[in-house]
Design a protein around this motif. Structure first.
Motif, PDB file in Angstrom:
ATOM      1  N   GLU A  28       0.810  -1.216   0.000  1.00  0.00           N
ATOM      2  CA  GLU A  28       0.000   0.000   0.000  1.00  0.00           C
ATOM      3  C   GLU A  28       0.849   1.275   0.000  1.00  0.00           C
ATOM      4  O   GLU A  28       0.603   2.211  -0.778  1.00  0.00           O
ATOM      5  CB  GLU A  28      -0.934   0.001   1.207  1.00  0.00           C
ATOM      6  N   THR A  29       1.863   1.327   0.845  1.00  0.00           N
ATOM      7  CA  THR A  29       2.676   2.545   0.944  1.00  0.00           C
ATOM      8  C   THR A  29       3.425   2.823  -0.350  1.00  0.00           C
ATOM      9  O   THR A  29       3.433   3.957  -0.857  1.00  0.00           O
ATOM     10  CB  THR A  29       3.670   2.428   2.110  1.00  0.00           C
ATOM     11  N   ILE A  30       4.063   1.810  -0.915  1.00  0.00           N
ATOM     12  CA  ILE A  30       4.829   2.024  -2.140  1.00  0.00           C
ATOM     13  C   ILE A  30       3.913   2.355  -3.316  1.00  0.00           C
ATOM     14  O   ILE A  30       4.265   3.147  -4.194  1.00  0.00           O
ATOM     15  CB  ILE A  30       5.724   0.799  -2.445  1.00  0.00           C
ATOM     16  N   LEU A  31       2.717   1.789  -3.326  1.00  0.00           N
ATOM     17  CA  LEU A  31       1.771   2.116  -4.394  1.00  0.00           C
ATOM     18  C   LEU A  31       1.364   3.581  -4.323  1.00  0.00           C
ATOM     19  O   LEU A  31       1.226   4.256  -5.344  1.00  0.00           O
ATOM     20  CB  LEU A  31       0.525   1.228  -4.286  1.00  0.00           C
ATOM     21  N   ARG A  32       1.213   4.065  -3.119  1.00  0.00           N
ATOM     22  CA  ARG A  32       0.792   5.450  -2.952  1.00  0.00           C
ATOM     23  C   ARG A  32       1.948   6.432  -3.151  1.00  0.00           C
ATOM     24  O   ARG A  32       1.814   7.441  -3.841  1.00  0.00           O
ATOM     25  CB  ARG A  32       0.182   5.642  -1.559  1.00  0.00           C
ATOM     26  N   GLU A  33       3.099   6.141  -2.526  1.00  0.00           N
ATOM     27  CA  GLU A  33       4.192   7.112  -2.483  1.00  0.00           C
ATOM     28  C   GLU A  33       5.109   7.057  -3.699  1.00  0.00           C
ATOM     29  O   GLU A  33       5.670   8.084  -4.089  1.00  0.00           O
ATOM     30  CB  GLU A  33       5.016   6.901  -1.207  1.00  0.00           C
ATOM     31  N   LEU A  37      -0.367   6.253  -6.948  1.00  0.00           N
ATOM     32  CA  LEU A  37      -1.744   5.814  -7.132  1.00  0.00           C
ATOM     33  C   LEU A  37      -2.548   6.252  -5.921  1.00  0.00           C
ATOM     34  O   LEU A  37      -2.109   6.089  -4.784  1.00  0.00           O
ATOM     35  CB  LEU A  37      -1.805   4.292  -7.297  1.00  0.00           C
ATOM     36  N   SER A  38      -3.711   6.801  -6.148  1.00  0.00           N
ATOM     37  CA  SER A  38      -4.492   7.362  -5.038  1.00  0.00           C
ATOM     38  C   SER A  38      -5.600   6.428  -4.561  1.00  0.00           C
ATOM     39  O   SER A  38      -5.819   6.285  -3.354  1.00  0.00           O
ATOM     40  CB  SER A  38      -5.086   8.717  -5.437  1.00  0.00           C
ATOM     41  N   ASP A  39      -6.290   5.775  -5.479  1.00  0.00           N
ATOM     42  CA  ASP A  39      -7.407   4.909  -5.105  1.00  0.00           C
ATOM     43  C   ASP A  39      -6.882   3.511  -4.790  1.00  0.00           C
ATOM     44  O   ASP A  39      -7.073   2.562  -5.552  1.00  0.00           O
ATOM     45  CB  ASP A  39      -8.440   4.870  -6.228  1.00  0.00           C
ATOM     46  N   ILE A  40      -6.226   3.376  -3.640  1.00  0.00           N
ATOM     47  CA  ILE A  40      -5.588   2.113  -3.295  1.00  0.00           C
ATOM     48  C   ILE A  40      -6.609   0.998  -3.112  1.00  0.00           C
ATOM     49  O   ILE A  40      -6.402  -0.141  -3.547  1.00  0.00           O
ATOM     50  CB  ILE A  40      -4.727   2.262  -2.023  1.00  0.00           C
ATOM     51  N   GLU A  41      -7.738   1.320  -2.477  1.00  0.00           N
ATOM     52  CA  GLU A  41      -8.759   0.292  -2.290  1.00  0.00           C
ATOM     53  C   GLU A  41      -9.303  -0.181  -3.639  1.00  0.00           C
ATOM     54  O   GLU A  41      -9.578  -1.367  -3.828  1.00  0.00           O
ATOM     55  CB  GLU A  41      -9.892   0.814  -1.400  1.00  0.00           C
ATOM     56  N   LEU A  92       7.344  -0.520 -16.047  1.00  0.00           N
ATOM     57  CA  LEU A  92       7.701  -1.916 -15.823  1.00  0.00           C
ATOM     58  C   LEU A  92       8.755  -2.078 -14.729  1.00  0.00           C
ATOM     59  O   LEU A  92       8.669  -2.992 -13.904  1.00  0.00           O
ATOM     60  CB  LEU A  92       8.207  -2.535 -17.129  1.00  0.00           C
ATOM     61  N   ALA A  93       9.760  -1.199 -14.716  1.00  0.00           N
ATOM     62  CA  ALA A  93      10.807  -1.310 -13.699  1.00  0.00           C
ATOM     63  C   ALA A  93      10.234  -1.141 -12.301  1.00  0.00           C
ATOM     64  O   ALA A  93      10.630  -1.843 -11.361  1.00  0.00           O
ATOM     65  CB  ALA A  93      11.903  -0.272 -13.953  1.00  0.00           C
ATOM     66  N   MET A  94       9.278  -0.231 -12.166  1.00  0.00           N
ATOM     67  CA  MET A  94       8.667  -0.014 -10.856  1.00  0.00           C
ATOM     68  C   MET A  94       7.797  -1.202 -10.452  1.00  0.00           C
ATOM     69  O   MET A  94       7.735  -1.567  -9.276  1.00  0.00           O
ATOM     70  CB  MET A  94       7.845   1.273 -10.833  1.00  0.00           C
ATOM     71  N   ILE A  95       7.126  -1.818 -11.431  1.00  0.00           N
ATOM     72  CA  ILE A  95       6.346  -3.015 -11.131  1.00  0.00           C
ATOM     73  C   ILE A  95       7.252  -4.094 -10.552  1.00  0.00           C
ATOM     74  O   ILE A  95       6.902  -4.761  -9.578  1.00  0.00           O
ATOM     75  CB  ILE A  95       5.623  -3.522 -12.396  1.00  0.00           C
ATOM     76  N   GLY A  96       8.437  -4.250 -11.140  1.00  0.00           N
ATOM     77  CA  GLY A  96       9.394  -5.213 -10.620  1.00  0.00           C
ATOM     78  C   GLY A  96       9.835  -4.875  -9.213  1.00  0.00           C
ATOM     79  O   GLY A  96       9.937  -5.756  -8.346  1.00  0.00           O
ATOM     80  N   ASP A  97      10.093  -3.590  -8.942  1.00  0.00           N
ATOM     81  CA  ASP A  97      10.497  -3.162  -7.595  1.00  0.00           C
ATOM     82  C   ASP A  97       9.390  -3.429  -6.583  1.00  0.00           C
ATOM     83  O   ASP A  97       9.652  -3.900  -5.465  1.00  0.00           O
ATOM     84  CB  ASP A  97      10.837  -1.674  -7.599  1.00  0.00           C
ATOM     85  N   ILE A  98       8.163  -3.117  -6.967  1.00  0.00           N
ATOM     86  CA  ILE A  98       7.026  -3.327  -6.071  1.00  0.00           C
ATOM     87  C   ILE A  98       6.882  -4.812  -5.743  1.00  0.00           C
ATOM     88  O   ILE A  98       6.671  -5.199  -4.587  1.00  0.00           O
ATOM     89  CB  ILE A  98       5.730  -2.776  -6.704  1.00  0.00           C
ATOM     90  N   ALA A  99       7.006  -5.648  -6.758  1.00  0.00           N
ATOM     91  CA  ALA A  99       6.885  -7.092  -6.538  1.00  0.00           C
ATOM     92  C   ALA A  99       7.973  -7.600  -5.602  1.00  0.00           C
ATOM     93  O   ALA A  99       7.696  -8.332  -4.643  1.00  0.00           O
ATOM     94  CB  ALA A  99       6.947  -7.824  -7.873  1.00  0.00           C
ATOM     95  N   ARG A 100       9.225  -7.194  -5.844  1.00  0.00           N
ATOM     96  CA  ARG A 100      10.330  -7.676  -5.008  1.00  0.00           C
ATOM     97  C   ARG A 100      10.205  -7.203  -3.567  1.00  0.00           C
ATOM     98  O   ARG A 100      10.365  -7.988  -2.632  1.00  0.00           O
ATOM     99  CB  ARG A 100      11.671  -7.221  -5.595  1.00  0.00           C
ATOM    100  N   GLU A 101       9.920  -5.925  -3.385  1.00  0.00           N
ATOM    101  CA  GLU A 101       9.841  -5.397  -2.030  1.00  0.00           C
ATOM    102  C   GLU A 101       8.667  -5.993  -1.267  1.00  0.00           C
ATOM    103  O   GLU A 101       8.752  -6.245  -0.059  1.00  0.00           O
ATOM    104  CB  GLU A 101       9.757  -3.874  -2.069  1.00  0.00           C
ATOM    105  N   THR A 102       7.574  -6.244  -1.987  1.00  0.00           N
ATOM    106  CA  THR A 102       6.401  -6.822  -1.341  1.00  0.00           C
ATOM    107  C   THR A 102       6.662  -8.265  -0.928  1.00  0.00           C
ATOM    108  O   THR A 102       6.344  -8.671   0.199  1.00  0.00           O
ATOM    109  CB  THR A 102       5.187  -6.757  -2.289  1.00  0.00           C
ATOM    110  N   LEU A 103       7.254  -9.068  -1.821  1.00  0.00           N
ATOM    111  CA  LEU A 103       7.539 -10.457  -1.474  1.00  0.00           C
ATOM    112  C   LEU A 103       8.557 -10.537  -0.347  1.00  0.00           C
ATOM    113  O   LEU A 103       8.432 -11.383   0.557  1.00  0.00           O
ATOM    114  CB  LEU A 103       8.048 -11.214  -2.698  1.00  0.00           C
ATOM    115  N   LYS A 104       9.554  -9.660  -0.362  1.00  0.00           N
ATOM    116  CA  LYS A 104      10.542  -9.654   0.712  1.00  0.00           C
ATOM    117  C   LYS A 104       9.883  -9.329   2.040  1.00  0.00           C
ATOM    118  O   LYS A 104      10.138  -9.997   3.054  1.00  0.00           O
ATOM    119  CB  LYS A 104      11.652  -8.638   0.405  1.00  0.00           C
TER     120      LYS A 104
END
Length: 229
Positions: A28-33, A37-41, A92-104
């Motif tokens: 949630e935090t990385i998606l917003r910051e 993205l604003s409409d997280i829900e 795409l690069a940010m999608i990869g970062d989000i996936a890695r940080e979330t799984l970690k």
């Protein structure tokens, strides 16, 4: 006609959906910051709807008799996340970062003793023997005919002077096949990038210098114990 979910995945659906919701909360935090993205829900609901679709597309590769079923169940949800974020213009690069940080983060939420015990089990002689047997099975003609969308791989014993405990050469990748079938090739690297942190949270060092997704003829996984910092 609405496609159905294979009964094996249906029997594990509750656990997979719970894991997905946990990931989305962690993201949630990385998606917003960072993704702005604003409409997280709304994003969460969209991802869960996409995950429902992904489950209908997920190939059956033998269920509990095949270790790769667990890989599909644990990681395929990141393609659902990637699809939704791509539609919202996330790079795409940010999608990869989000996936890695979330799984970690999800991995580190497991108690350390439990994580490291899982890592020791993975590197154990018993698991190495199982991996060797399943590697042979994955390459047989009968298995490939029965489960054409499965992975295929070879178990690699270290040679004198090698600095790894064992390796796996994946000569066919279920995620690559899935991505080719369903138009996910551009977000496939976000799945490949998960492996390093995924193993590291369990005290395992992964060395890999090439992937099928990157154009190589196999993915060269090499495993050893992660040295304490």
């Amino acid at each position: 006609m609405t496609e159905s979910v294979h009964r094996f995945y249906e029997s594990n659906r509750s656990a997979m959906e719970s894991s997905m919701r946990h990931r989305l909360d962690l993201a949630e935090t990385i998606l917003r910051e960072r993704a702005h993205l604003s409409d997280i829900e709304g994003i969460k609901h969209e991802v869960m709807a996409e995950f429902d679709l992904v489950l209908t597309q997920l190939p059956y590769v033998g269920g509990s008799e095949n270790r790769m079923s667990n890989f599909f169940m644990r990681l395929i949800g990141f393609l659902a996340i990637g699809r939704v974020l791509r539609r919202h213009g996330v790079p795409l690069a940010m999608i990869g970062d989000i996936a890695r940080e979330t799984l970690k983060s999800q991995g580190l939420a497991v108690p350390e003793a439990e994580r490291l015990a899982a890592g020791r089990q993975f590197l154990s002689p018993e698991n190495r023997a199982l991996l060797g047997k399943q590697a042979v099975m994955s390459m047989t003609e009968d298995h490939r005919k029965a489960f054409p969308d499965d992975f295929a791989y070879e178990f690699v014993e270290p040679s004198p002077g090698d600095n790894f405990e064992f390796g796996i050469n994946y000569t066919a990748c279920g995620f690559c096949k899935f991505a080719a079938h369903h138009g996910d090739k551009e977000i496939l690297p976000s799945i490949c990038g998960l492996d390093f942190d995924d193993y590291a949270t369990r005290g395992i060092h992964l060395e890999r210098t090439q992937t099928l997704a990157g154009g190589a003829n196999h993915c060269n996984f090499r495993f050893s114990r992660l040295k304490p910092e």
